[in-house]
Design a protein around this motif. Structure first.
Motif, PDB file in Angstrom:
ATOM      1  N   ARG A   1       0.792  -1.222   0.000  1.00  0.00           N
ATOM      2  CA  ARG A   1       0.000   0.000   0.000  1.00  0.00           C
ATOM      3  C   ARG A   1       0.825   1.274   0.000  1.00  0.00           C
ATOM      4  NH1 ARG A   1      -3.528  -1.762   4.977  1.00  0.00           N
ATOM      5  NH2 ARG A   1      -1.482  -2.452   5.524  1.00  0.00           N
ATOM      6  N   LEU A   2       1.923   1.278   0.721  1.00  0.00           N
ATOM      7  CA  LEU A   2       2.713   2.496   0.858  1.00  0.00           C
ATOM      8  C   LEU A   2       4.177   2.262   0.521  1.00  0.00           C
ATOM      9  CD1 LEU A   2       1.398   3.905   4.262  1.00  0.00           C
ATOM     10  CD2 LEU A   2       0.805   4.672   1.968  1.00  0.00           C
ATOM     11  N   LEU A   3       4.789   3.303   0.024  1.00  0.00           N
ATOM     12  CA  LEU A   3       6.232   3.322  -0.163  1.00  0.00           C
ATOM     13  C   LEU A   3       6.787   4.403   0.741  1.00  0.00           C
ATOM     14  CD1 LEU A   3       6.455   3.123  -4.054  1.00  0.00           C
ATOM     15  CD2 LEU A   3       6.774   1.271  -2.412  1.00  0.00           C
ATOM     16  N   ALA A   4       8.040   4.278   1.092  1.00  0.00           N
ATOM     17  CA  ALA A   4       8.682   5.280   1.938  1.00  0.00           C
ATOM     18  C   ALA A   4       9.999   5.695   1.316  1.00  0.00           C
ATOM     19  CB  ALA A   4       8.924   4.713   3.333  1.00  0.00           C
ATOM     20  N   HIS A   5      10.315   6.960   1.484  1.00  0.00           N
ATOM     21  CA  HIS A   5      11.599   7.493   1.024  1.00  0.00           C
ATOM     22  C   HIS A   5      12.175   8.332   2.156  1.00  0.00           C
ATOM     23  CE1 HIS A   5      14.699   9.203  -1.491  1.00  0.00           C
ATOM     24  NE2 HIS A   5      14.362  10.392  -1.017  1.00  0.00           N
ATOM     25  N   VAL A   6      13.432   8.061   2.514  1.00  0.00           N
ATOM     26  CA  VAL A   6      14.106   8.848   3.545  1.00  0.00           C
ATOM     27  C   VAL A   6      15.143   9.726   2.856  1.00  0.00           C
ATOM     28  CG1 VAL A   6      15.551   8.801   5.605  1.00  0.00           C
ATOM     29  CG2 VAL A   6      13.733   7.104   5.314  1.00  0.00           C
TER      30      VAL A   6
ATOM     31  N   GLU B   1      22.132  17.280   5.403  1.00  0.00           N
ATOM     32  CA  GLU B   1      23.394  17.584   6.076  1.00  0.00           C
ATOM     33  C   GLU B   1      23.213  18.556   7.229  1.00  0.00           C
ATOM     34  OE1 GLU B   1      26.504  18.768   3.449  1.00  0.00           O
ATOM     35  OE2 GLU B   1      26.037  17.179   2.025  1.00  0.00           O
ATOM     36  N   ASP B   2      22.211  19.415   7.134  1.00  0.00           N
ATOM     37  CA  ASP B   2      22.083  20.474   8.125  1.00  0.00           C
ATOM     38  C   ASP B   2      20.835  20.383   8.994  1.00  0.00           C
ATOM     39  OD1 ASP B   2      20.370  20.991   6.054  1.00  0.00           O
ATOM     40  OD2 ASP B   2      20.756  23.130   5.984  1.00  0.00           O
ATOM     41  N   GLY B   3      20.177  19.240   9.003  1.00  0.00           N
ATOM     42  CA  GLY B   3      18.976  19.076   9.816  1.00  0.00           C
ATOM     43  C   GLY B   3      18.605  17.614   9.916  1.00  0.00           C
ATOM     44  N   PRO B   4      17.451  17.341  10.507  1.00  0.00           N
ATOM     45  CA  PRO B   4      17.026  15.946  10.647  1.00  0.00           C
ATOM     46  C   PRO B   4      16.650  15.330   9.303  1.00  0.00           C
ATOM     47  CG  PRO B   4      15.320  17.437  11.436  1.00  0.00           C
ATOM     48  CD  PRO B   4      16.504  18.276  11.086  1.00  0.00           C
ATOM     49  N   ASP B   5      16.829  14.016   9.183  1.00  0.00           N
ATOM     50  CA  ASP B   5      16.374  13.303   7.992  1.00  0.00           C
ATOM     51  C   ASP B   5      14.854  13.410   7.905  1.00  0.00           C
ATOM     52  OD1 ASP B   5      19.004  12.571   7.690  1.00  0.00           O
ATOM     53  OD2 ASP B   5      18.704  10.469   8.183  1.00  0.00           O
ATOM     54  N   VAL B   6      14.315  13.314   6.699  1.00  0.00           N
ATOM     55  CA  VAL B   6      12.872  13.409   6.490  1.00  0.00           C
ATOM     56  C   VAL B   6      12.393  12.124   5.803  1.00  0.00           C
ATOM     57  CG1 VAL B   6      11.014  14.679   5.364  1.00  0.00           C
ATOM     58  CG2 VAL B   6      12.960  15.919   6.303  1.00  0.00           C
ATOM     59  N   CYS B   7      11.407  11.474   6.407  1.00  0.00           N
ATOM     60  CA  CYS B   7      10.803  10.265   5.852  1.00  0.00           C
ATOM     61  C   CYS B   7       9.453  10.646   5.253  1.00  0.00           C
ATOM     62  CB  CYS B   7      10.609   9.202   6.931  1.00  0.00           C
ATOM     63  SG  CYS B   7       9.814   7.704   6.313  1.00  0.00           S
ATOM     64  N   THR B   8       9.223  10.273   3.977  1.00  0.00           N
ATOM     65  CA  THR B   8       7.954  10.557   3.312  1.00  0.00           C
ATOM     66  C   THR B   8       7.296   9.244   2.921  1.00  0.00           C
ATOM     67  OG1 THR B   8       8.783  12.650   2.464  1.00  0.00           O
ATOM     68  CG2 THR B   8       6.856  11.718   1.356  1.00  0.00           C
ATOM     69  N   LEU B   9       6.027   9.088   3.287  1.00  0.00           N
ATOM     70  CA  LEU B   9       5.216   7.927   2.920  1.00  0.00           C
ATOM     71  C   LEU B   9       4.249   8.357   1.822  1.00  0.00           C
ATOM     72  CD1 LEU B   9       4.286   6.670   6.484  1.00  0.00           C
ATOM     73  CD2 LEU B   9       6.121   5.843   5.024  1.00  0.00           C
ATOM     74  N   PHE B  10       4.076   7.487   0.814  1.00  0.00           N
ATOM     75  CA  PHE B  10       3.186   7.813  -0.284  1.00  0.00           C
ATOM     76  C   PHE B  10       2.610   6.524  -0.867  1.00  0.00           C
ATOM     77  CE2 PHE B  10       7.576   7.667  -1.582  1.00  0.00           C
ATOM     78  CZ  PHE B  10       7.589   6.890  -2.727  1.00  0.00           C
TER      79      PHE B  10
ATOM     80  N   ALA C   1       7.648  13.291   7.724  1.00  0.00           N
ATOM     81  CA  ALA C   1       7.962  13.518   9.136  1.00  0.00           C
ATOM     82  C   ALA C   1       9.472  13.612   9.295  1.00  0.00           C
ATOM     83  CB  ALA C   1       7.420  12.382   9.996  1.00  0.00           C
ATOM     84  N   GLU C   2       9.894  14.528  10.142  1.00  0.00           N
ATOM     85  CA  GLU C   2      11.307  14.663  10.428  1.00  0.00           C
ATOM     86  C   GLU C   2      11.746  13.621  11.440  1.00  0.00           C
ATOM     87  OE1 GLU C   2      11.961  18.640  11.784  1.00  0.00           O
ATOM     88  OE2 GLU C   2      11.922  19.435   9.741  1.00  0.00           O
ATOM     89  N   GLU C   3      12.993  13.181  11.309  1.00  0.00           N
ATOM     90  CA  GLU C   3      13.560  12.224  12.261  1.00  0.00           C
ATOM     91  C   GLU C   3      13.396  12.764  13.670  1.00  0.00           C
ATOM     92  OE1 GLU C   3      17.728   9.829  12.919  1.00  0.00           O
ATOM     93  OE2 GLU C   3      17.748  11.701  11.810  1.00  0.00           O
ATOM     94  N   GLY C   4      12.947  11.895  14.571  1.00  0.00           N
ATOM     95  CA  GLY C   4      12.728  12.290  15.951  1.00  0.00           C
ATOM     96  C   GLY C   4      11.274  12.600  16.252  1.00  0.00           C
ATOM     97  N   SER C   5      10.447  12.745  15.216  1.00  0.00           N
ATOM     98  CA  SER C   5       9.032  13.060  15.448  1.00  0.00           C
ATOM     99  C   SER C   5       8.143  11.831  15.334  1.00  0.00           C
ATOM    100  CB  SER C   5       8.547  14.133  14.460  1.00  0.00           C
ATOM    101  OG  SER C   5       8.601  13.642  13.139  1.00  0.00           O
ATOM    102  N   TYR C   6       8.715  10.683  15.034  1.00  0.00           N
ATOM    103  CA  TYR C   6       7.934   9.449  14.969  1.00  0.00           C
ATOM    104  C   TYR C   6       8.419   8.489  16.044  1.00  0.00           C
ATOM    105  CZ  TYR C   6      11.762   9.200  11.547  1.00  0.00           C
ATOM    106  OH  TYR C   6      12.975   9.334  10.906  1.00  0.00           O
ATOM    107  N   VAL C   7       7.555   7.523  16.373  1.00  0.00           N
ATOM    108  CA  VAL C   7       7.851   6.614  17.482  1.00  0.00           C
ATOM    109  C   VAL C   7       7.788   5.169  17.019  1.00  0.00           C
ATOM    110  CG1 VAL C   7       6.955   8.217  19.202  1.00  0.00           C
ATOM    111  CG2 VAL C   7       5.435   6.518  18.215  1.00  0.00           C
TER     112      VAL C   7
END
Length: 65
Positions: free
Chosen positions: A21-26, A30-39, A53-59
């Motif tokens: 159902r979903l794919l994810a891309h991280v 270099e200058d901030g948190p990694d970003v994970c996108t689900l689509f 979502a930015e790294e650190g905002s998910y559990v």
């Protein structure tokens, strides 16, 4: 209260549940948190919702029980 990061078991369960159902891309930054996108893997409608979502905002999935 800090939440534990995703561990390998949580990531494997999430990947199995969403594999068709979903794919994810991280995107590593270099200058901030990694970003994970689900689509959607195969959207029926070209106007779809994506979630980022930015790294650190998910559990860990286990923390949601």
């Amino acid at each position: 209260m800090p939440t534990p990061p995703l561990d390998a078991d949580d990531a494997a369960r999430a990947q199995t549940a969403c594999a068709n159902r979903l794919l994810a891309h991280v995107e590593a930054t270099e200058d901030g948190p990694d970003v994970c996108t689900l689509f959607p893997a195969d959207p029926d409608d070209p106007l779809t919702e994506w979630l980022s979502a930015e790294e650190g905002s998910y559990v860990a999935l286990s923390a949601m029980r």
